[in-house]
Design a protein around this motif. Sequence first.
Motif, short mmCIF file in Angstrom:
data_model
loop_
_atom_site.label_atom_id
_atom_site.label_comp_id
_atom_site.label_asym_id
_atom_site.label_seq_id
_atom_site.Cartn_x
_atom_site.Cartn_y
_atom_site.Cartn_z
N ARG A 109 0.90 -1.38 -0.09
CA ARG A 109 0.05 0.12 -0.01
C ARG A 109 0.91 1.20 0.07
O ARG A 109 2.05 1.19 0.35
N ILE A 110 0.22 2.44 -0.45
CA ILE A 110 0.94 3.75 -0.24
C ILE A 110 0.47 4.50 0.86
O ILE A 110 -0.66 4.23 1.51
N SER A 111 1.64 5.28 1.39
CA SER A 111 1.54 5.80 2.88
C SER A 111 0.42 7.01 2.49
O SER A 111 0.40 7.70 1.88
N PRO A 112 -0.56 7.04 3.65
CA PRO A 112 -1.45 8.12 3.66
C PRO A 112 -0.99 9.44 4.05
O PRO A 112 -1.32 10.61 3.61
N GLU A 113 0.42 9.53 4.27
CA GLU A 113 0.98 10.83 4.92
C GLU A 113 2.00 11.34 3.51
O GLU A 113 2.14 12.54 3.54
N PRO A 135 2.98 10.05 -0.86
CA PRO A 135 2.99 9.36 -2.06
C PRO A 135 4.25 8.42 -2.18
O PRO A 135 4.94 8.21 -2.99
#
Length: 474
Positions: free
Chosen positions: A31-35, A37
């Motif tokens: 997954r990609i970090s929400p903080e 990209p």
Amino acid sequence: MHLTMPYFERAHILVVGDLMLDRYWHGTSSRISPEAPVPVVKVNQTEDRPGGAGNVALNMAALGCGVSLIGIVGDDEAGQILHSRLRAAKIHTNFQISTTKPTITKLRVVSRHQQLLRMDFEEKFDVSDSCEFVSKVKNLINRTDALVLSDYAKGSLLDCQSLIRMARDAGVPVLVDPKGNDFSRYRGATMLTPNFLEFEAVVGKCTSEQDMVDKGEALMQELDLQALLVTRGEQGMTLLRHHQTELHLPARAREVFDVTGAGDTVIATLAAVIASGQTLPEATALANLAAGIVVGKMGTATVSAPELRRAIIAEQGAERGVVTEEQLLLALEDARASGERIVFTNGCFDIIHAGHVGYLEEARKQGDRLVLAVNSDASIRRLKGSGRPINPLDRRMAVLAGLEAVDWVVPFDEDTPERLLRRVKPDVLVKGGDYSEDQVIGNQIVKAYNGSVKVLSFYDNCSTTSIVNKILRQ
């Protein structure tokens, strides 16, 4: 070029240069970090490997050489890990410890065999950090067969000239893996091993093969070098020597997975082979084979002696089939290194019949590898008379090599295989016939080193002589 496995255990090499710790964090990324990209990596494995000059030393140790290593580490955990890993590989470490600068560390984050991020922890060293190098080298140089300078432009080798002069005075060859745009620091070395980009950065753009050779020869003349090896990636390597035709070697890698540390493997193998007493062209050819192996591995890696031996066997076409005695002995080294038991049998095998096939299948079951020694034509004539053999040696060996049970077929010219047995030293000597073990030719040779002798029955009541006599009666 005929390649042979060097006696690496006879060589002792001194490596001086930039030490570093290569640290790997492996994990999964889904997954990609929400903080930001960027991928999120769940780390599930960490790994520490010696890099730089440490990896050069590890490559030599993996081949079986004695190795001493001089470099700079910080007074920190990374330096302790480097010391521990290298000592575990039986490398004699002789570090200068800096109390003001850290051990150079490169941290790589890897997911699914792909490097996502690299972070470097380092401060460049100055001359004061390596002030003990000259005295350390002086204490070891007279017990050294080759000196390798592994330069990663981190400051450990700012005073190359003192080390090169010391080695030359002692008659020790100096091999340098160079860095930077100024190779004058390496003046007087025996050999430099730049990659093609490093070479062009010093001599200028090469417009053709001949232009590269001309510029390389000019560089050797200017810097008082004996040789120059330019590594060229997928185009292989080019060895240049004074007043000799250049040697071009094609790349040997079947699949390039990671080129990290390939240069370390090249210079380590070169030095190891030269220190073992082989020629520079032979050393270059073996370094080329080793580079082809290491780029198929992940990260900073080494090539072991068994791996290199297998590559030599493949290069010489001796993986199985018809071989010379020297090819056979090389192949047997590799088989024994893998813990395989060697079975040996011999005979004329003039007309191959069902009895031969069944016998050889049974012989193969006595161990892991079957060596089949075949009497030469001259030997058969002495034993069987002028009308034999029916089939010449090359045809007999070709048929035998095609049998699944047979690993290697080797000819011998004597009336008995005793000389060959003394060289091969099989674990099991097998013979077919109706007699006791003590009647088998060579049994005393094999039993003297605790090998075993087995007598097997012939199959189908067949014999070449009876087949020949039946044909003659018709």
